[in-house]
Structures are given as structure tokens and as C-alpha cells.
Design an enzyme around this catalytic site. Structure first.
Site, PDB file in Angstrom:
ATOM      1  N   LYS A 171       0.851  -1.198   0.000  1.00 30.16           N
ATOM      2  CA  LYS A 171       0.000   0.000   0.000  1.00 30.16           C
ATOM      3  C   LYS A 171       0.883   1.242   0.000  1.00 30.16           C
ATOM      4  O   LYS A 171       1.569   1.517   0.986  1.00 30.16           O
ATOM      5  CB  LYS A 171      -0.862   0.035   1.260  1.00 30.16           C
ATOM      6  CG  LYS A 171      -1.887   1.144   1.209  1.00 30.16           C
ATOM      7  CD  LYS A 171      -2.253   1.666   2.589  1.00 30.16           C
ATOM      8  CE  LYS A 171      -1.637   2.991   2.900  1.00 30.16           C
ATOM      9  NZ  LYS A 171      -1.918   4.086   1.990  1.00 30.16           N
ATOM     10  N   GLY A 224       7.004   5.515   7.938  1.00 27.11           N
ATOM     11  CA  GLY A 224       6.101   6.652   8.026  1.00 27.11           C
ATOM     12  C   GLY A 224       6.308   7.374   9.335  1.00 27.11           C
ATOM     13  O   GLY A 224       7.400   7.355   9.911  1.00 27.11           O
ATOM     14  N   GLY A 229       3.295   4.580  13.136  1.00 28.51           N
ATOM     15  CA  GLY A 229       4.192   3.427  13.308  1.00 28.51           C
ATOM     16  C   GLY A 229       4.005   2.737  14.649  1.00 28.51           C
ATOM     17  O   GLY A 229       3.948   1.508  14.723  1.00 28.51           O
ATOM     18  N   GLU A 246      10.277   2.039  10.230  1.00 29.79           N
ATOM     19  CA  GLU A 246      11.212   3.161  10.058  1.00 29.79           C
ATOM     20  C   GLU A 246      10.374   4.422  10.190  1.00 29.79           C
ATOM     21  O   GLU A 246       9.376   4.577   9.485  1.00 29.79           O
ATOM     22  CB  GLU A 246      11.894   3.121   8.685  1.00 29.79           C
ATOM     23  CG  GLU A 246      12.909   2.016   8.526  1.00 29.79           C
ATOM     24  CD  GLU A 246      14.068   2.083   9.497  1.00 29.79           C
ATOM     25  OE1 GLU A 246      14.331   3.156  10.070  1.00 29.79           O
ATOM     26  OE2 GLU A 246      14.705   1.036   9.697  1.00 29.79           O
ATOM     27  N   CYS A 280      13.602  11.762   6.291  1.00 29.41           N
ATOM     28  CA  CYS A 280      13.706  11.330   7.690  1.00 29.41           C
ATOM     29  C   CYS A 280      15.134  11.534   8.193  1.00 29.41           C
ATOM     30  O   CYS A 280      15.358  11.647   9.391  1.00 29.41           O
ATOM     31  CB  CYS A 280      13.299   9.873   7.811  1.00 29.41           C
ATOM     32  SG  CYS A 280      14.125   8.834   6.623  1.00 29.41           S
ATOM     33  N   GLU A 376       9.840  16.530  15.049  1.00 28.50           N
ATOM     34  CA  GLU A 376      10.166  16.414  13.624  1.00 28.50           C
ATOM     35  C   GLU A 376       9.284  17.376  12.839  1.00 28.50           C
ATOM     36  O   GLU A 376       8.057  17.358  12.970  1.00 28.50           O
ATOM     37  CB  GLU A 376       9.921  14.987  13.128  1.00 28.50           C
ATOM     38  CG  GLU A 376      10.357  14.819  11.684  1.00 28.50           C
ATOM     39  CD  GLU A 376      10.079  13.435  11.122  1.00 28.50           C
ATOM     40  OE1 GLU A 376       8.958  12.932  11.306  1.00 28.50           O
ATOM     41  OE2 GLU A 376      10.978  12.862  10.491  1.00 28.50           O
TER      42      GLU A 376
END
Ligand code: NAD
Length: 474
Positions: A171, A224, A229, A246, A280, A376
Site C-alpha cells: 500500500k 512513516g 508506526g 522506520e 527522515c 520532527e
């Protein structure tokens, strides 16, 4: 043009669609993509189940050949795919073409890995008995990918999954289904048997959630955000599924007094702002010792102001748009927050055009405790944090809930070695941007950034295989 799911070797349309538009030009419609739900995932899992025993037992030569051909087809189409990627995600055409080539390299690397799936033969502690340790496929693997590397991340999950004999339901992110759809087409052309690879597009809350909960999916690899996650990990754990995550980063770049200023400014500029800061591994905390702080900040401010923001398809552009309106709104919120928290905000204005353009921003005089230095942001923005010396820089670098990539610019071998040993991160960069990695070595982090076995290189085998120990008496 309408783009359908790929299930059991067939193109399957849906009544609902997602319109994929370019973040660089809201009037540029890339296509309409099928938008599925739980029922499509169930169909895809059923196809993957039917195909599993054949693919798991297939000669590694067959798996090698499919992956090798897929890699070759990507190379053949690199310009067209790079253009599609730049249009749908917004990174520059050079970055997008580079990412496309990377995807091809990943397929070719794992074509080789299919032939290198070795085991161990061990003497038993019981006389006359042989012990063999082999790696078998895990089964049906669910792959859930983000929008920011729309061809490379699907490739680096898909290629090892297929190389080691698993079948796949993938997906892609809703914002970037185009590159994933092209990968499905390429695998089809490369001779991947029906049902071995299945693509279901649609929202995470329906398609992603069903992949995670489906009892026949044995393992889930997710890239993501942290919030999603963590939920994926909980949902997998309660169902006994293997899971690999991740997630985010708040990567530090330490610049010490003895750094080569050109190298430090170049690495920070690249790490913080290239790919519009949507990596990231982006350098979002520039931690600079007092003796070089002013010179570094002046040079970085001037270099950032010179970056060309604009149409990703124009070869002169260095910074494309951010990915969508909600990301732009979030970025603007952080710009305002940086000022509220007392930073000297340099740059960050909106760009021109019918897309989500913004100029890179520097949050000078930031502290590591501010929210802009802890959360982030995922945009072209970086905190610049003044510290007294290397020891404080290292402590600040490690003072984060994340641990993906950690960089230092120094001409001292002693400091570089010390930093390499003591940086609490999965990857360390010396005199290089925190972003930008090789494809044949492990990728991943620590703490809030990653969970489970590493991705990429020969280390990828750990997640995509399961160990069987056999005892054989004559
Ligand atoms: P996201 O978490 O919003 O979405 C990631 C994927 O999960 C998408 O395909 C989404 O549809 C799906 N999803 C959403 N809800 C779900 C649910 N309930 N169940 C299952 N799947 C669901 O992330 P994003 O905004 O697409 O990507 C940006 C994030 O990805 C950033 O945080 C970035 O740091 C991270 N990222 C990490 C790495 C890495 O390797 N560490 C690499 C690239 C991006």
C-alpha cells in the site's frame, strides 16, 4: 488516465478514486488512482496466498531473473519515471531521477541476494546427527510506504521480500500512488507471476489498517510517522506478526571550531534543505561550537537565501515545493512557533507559483529544549544551536527521542572517532550530510526512529526470512 489496483496479476478498478495532483502546480493532474478499502486487501491477500507456495519454492534463479529484469526496466525508463516522481512528490528532477536509479540498483542488488541465501551446517552435540539451519520465506508480507521516497522505499521493501520467496501486498501513500503503480507495471512486464506482488491503493485508515489486522499477513514493514508506526507495532504485536518500522528523525549535525567551513556549510545546506527538508534523515538541528558559530551562521544564511525555489522540472531549481497544503500549513505553524520561542528566524517566506512553495528557514539562536528543536518538522527548516564545546555538542546531539542519523564536521580524527563511537544513532556521517546513504549497507536507527531488524543490504534478510533448524539422523 485511470490507474487500477494490481491484484492476482490483473488490473482491478474501483468505484472510488483519488485524484493525484502535483504539489508544484495544483492544476497539473497526474491521474486518478483507484481508492480501495478492506475488501480489496482481502482479495489481494487471497491472491498472495494462492501464489505463495509456488514462489517460495521457485528456483532462486527465477526470482533473480524477475528482479534483475525489473531493475533493467527501471533504468530504461528512468527519465520518464524521474519526471513522474518530480511531478507527484515535488523533489527536483535531478533528485527524482537519482531516486529512480536508486530503485533500480536496489532491485539489481536483491536479484543477487536471491542467489546468496545461504544457511549453516553444524555438528550436533549428539553423535551421528546433522544440524542444518536454513532461512525460509516469512509468508505474505504487507508493505506500507510513505510519500517522501515514492519509488526508493517501495523498492527497498519489495525487492528483498520477493528475493527471499515471500508474496506481497503493498500500500503506497495516498499522495504518491503513481510511482508505486509504475513499479507494479514493471514487475508485471518483468514476468513476476500472478499474485506474487499485489498493489492496493487507498487510505491508511482502511487499506493500511486491514493489512495490519489481516490474519494471513505474517509480517508488516512500515515506513512513516511515529504516531502511525507505534500503532502499527502494537496492532502487529497483539496478532503475533513480525514488524519492522522506520519512522521519524530530528537529526543533529555537529559543527566544531576546527571544521572546514566550506564542508560544514555545504553538508548542512544539503542535509537541512535538499528534498525540501522532507527526509527522515534531514539535518534539522545544526549544533555549532562558539568559535565558529558566527561565521557558520552568516555563510549558511547567505547560501540558504541563494537556493533556487521553484518548479521541480526546471533544471535550475534546487528546492521544490512541500508535498501538500497540510504540510505547508504545518511548516508555517512551526515558523511562527520558532519566532514565539525566541529564535532569530531567517528566510521561510512563501514562494511564487500555483504550488506549495516556501523558502528555506533557519532558526538561529535556538535551544535544544524548544519544540522546534525536539519535534520532527519535515520541511525546509533547521534550528541552529550554539554550544560551548565538543562535549556539549555531543550531549545535545544525543539529547533527542530519535536516533536515525547523526553527523559531525571536523578536521580532527580524534573528535571524528569519538563522535562515531558515542553518537546514539543508527548511522553516523563524518564531513557528510546526515542524509544520503548507500543501498548495499544497512539503513535504520535507534530510539524513536526505528524498530525491528534493519532494512537494506544483506541485513534485510533478517526481516524477510524466518529460521528453520533441522536435525537429521541417518
Ligand atoms: P504516515 O505515517 O502518515 O503514513 C505512512 C503510511 O502509513 C502511508 O501509506 C499511510 O497511508 C499509512 N497509514 C496511515 N494510517 C495508517 C493506519 N492506521 N494503519 C496502517 N497504515 C496507515 O507518514 P507520511 O506522512 O506518509 O510520511 C512521512 C513520515 O515518514 C515522516 O515522519 C518521516 O520521518 C517518515 N519517514 C521515515 C523514513 C525512515 O526510513 N526512517 C523514511 C521516510 C519517511
Amino acid at each position: 488516465m485511470d490507474f487500477a489496483h494490481y491484484i492476482g496479476g490483473e488490473w482491478v478498478a474501483d468505484t472510488e478514486i483519488t485524484t493525484n495532483t502535483s504539489p508544484a502546480n495544483r492544476d497539473d493532474v497526474i491521474g486518478t488512482y483507484a481508492r480501495g478499502g478492506a475488501a480489496r486487501v482481502d482479495e489481494a491477500v487471497s491472491a498472495a496466498k494462492d501464489a505463495l507456495s509456488g514462489w517460495a519454492a521457485a528456483s532462486p534463479q527465477i526470482r533473480h531473473d524477475v528482479l534483475e529484469r525489473a531493475g533493467a526496466l527501471i533504468v530504461e525508463r528512468k527519465d520518464e519515471l524521474g519526471r513522474l516522481l518530480a511531478r507527484e512528490e515535488g523533489k527536483t528532477i535531478a533528485e527524482a531521477t537519482g531516486e529512480t536509479i536508486r530503485a533500480a540498483q536496489v532491485f539489481k542488488f536483491f536479484a543477487g541476494e536471491a542467489l546468496r541465501n545461504t544457511g549453516d551446517a553444524v555438528a550436533s552435540v549428539r553423535p551421528g546427527i546433522d544440524v542444518m539451519i536454513e532461512r525460509e520465506p516469512v509468508g505474505i508480507v504487507g508493505l506500507i510506504t510513505p510519500w517522501n521516497f515514492p519509488i526508493a522505499i517501495p523498492a527497498w521493501k519489495l525487492a528483498p521480500a520477493l528475493a527471499f520467496g515471500n508474496t506481497v501486498v503493498m500500500k503506497p501513500a495516498e499522495l504518491t500512488p503513481g510511482c508505486a503503480w509504475e513499479l507494479a507495471k514493471i514487475l508485471d512486464e518483468a514476468g513476476c507471476p500472478a499474485g506474487v506482488f499485489n498493489l492496493v491503493m487507498g487510505p491508511g485508515s482502511k487499506v493500511g489498517a486491514r493489512i495490519v489486522e489481516h490474519e494471513d499477513i505474517a509480517a508488516v514493514s512500515f515506513t512513516g510517522s511515529v504516531a502511525t508506526g507505534r500503532q502499527v507495532a502494537i496492532d502487529c504485536a497483539t496478532r503475533g506478526k513480525k514488524v519492522q518500522l522506520e519512522m521519524g528523525g530530528k537529526n543533529p549535525m555537529v559543527v566544531v571550531d576546527d571544521a572546514d567551513l566550506d564542508v560544514a556549510v555545504g553538508a548542512s545546506l544539503n542535509g537541512a534543505f535538499f528534498s525540501t527538508g522532507q527526509r527522515c534523515t534531514a539535518s534539522s538541528r545544526l549544533i555549532v561550537t562558539a568559535g565558529i558559530y558566527d561565521a557558520f551562521l552568516d555563510r549558511l544564511t547567505a547560501a540558504a537565501a541563494d537556493l533556487v525555489v521553484g518548479d521541480p522540472l526546471d533544471a535550475k531549481t534546487q528546492i521544490g515545493p512541500v508535498v501538500d497544503q497540510s504540510q505547508l500549513d504545518q511548516n508555517l505553524g512551526y515558523l511562527a512557533l520558532a519566532a514565539e520561542e525566541g529564535c532569530d528566524v531567517r528566510g521561510g517566506g512563501l514562494g511564487n507559483g500555483n504550488g506549495f512553495f516556501m523558502h528555506p528557514a533557519i532558526f538561529a539562536g535556538a535551544s535544544n529544549q524548544m519544540r522546534v528543536s525536539r519535534e520532527e518538522i519535515f520541511g525546509p527548516m533547521a534550528s541552529v544551536i550554539r554550544v560551548a564545546d565538543y562535549d556539549e555538542a555531543l550531549a545535545v546531539a544525543n539529547d533527542t527521542e530519535f536516533g536515525l542519523s547523526s553527523g559531525i564536521c571536523t578536521t580532527s580524527l580524534k573528535l571524528a572517532s569519538h563522535f562515531r563511537r558515542h553518537a546514539n544513532a543508527g548511522m553516523v556521517m563524518v564531513n557528510l550530510p546526515t542524509a544520503g546513504v548507500d543501498y548495499h549497507v544497512p539503513f535504520g536507527g535507534r530510539k524513536g526512529s526505528s524498530y525491528g531488524p534493519r532494512e537494506q543490504g544483506s541485513y534485510a534478510r533478517e526481516f524477510y526470512t524466518t529460521v528453520k533448524t533441522s536435525y537429521i539422523a541417518p
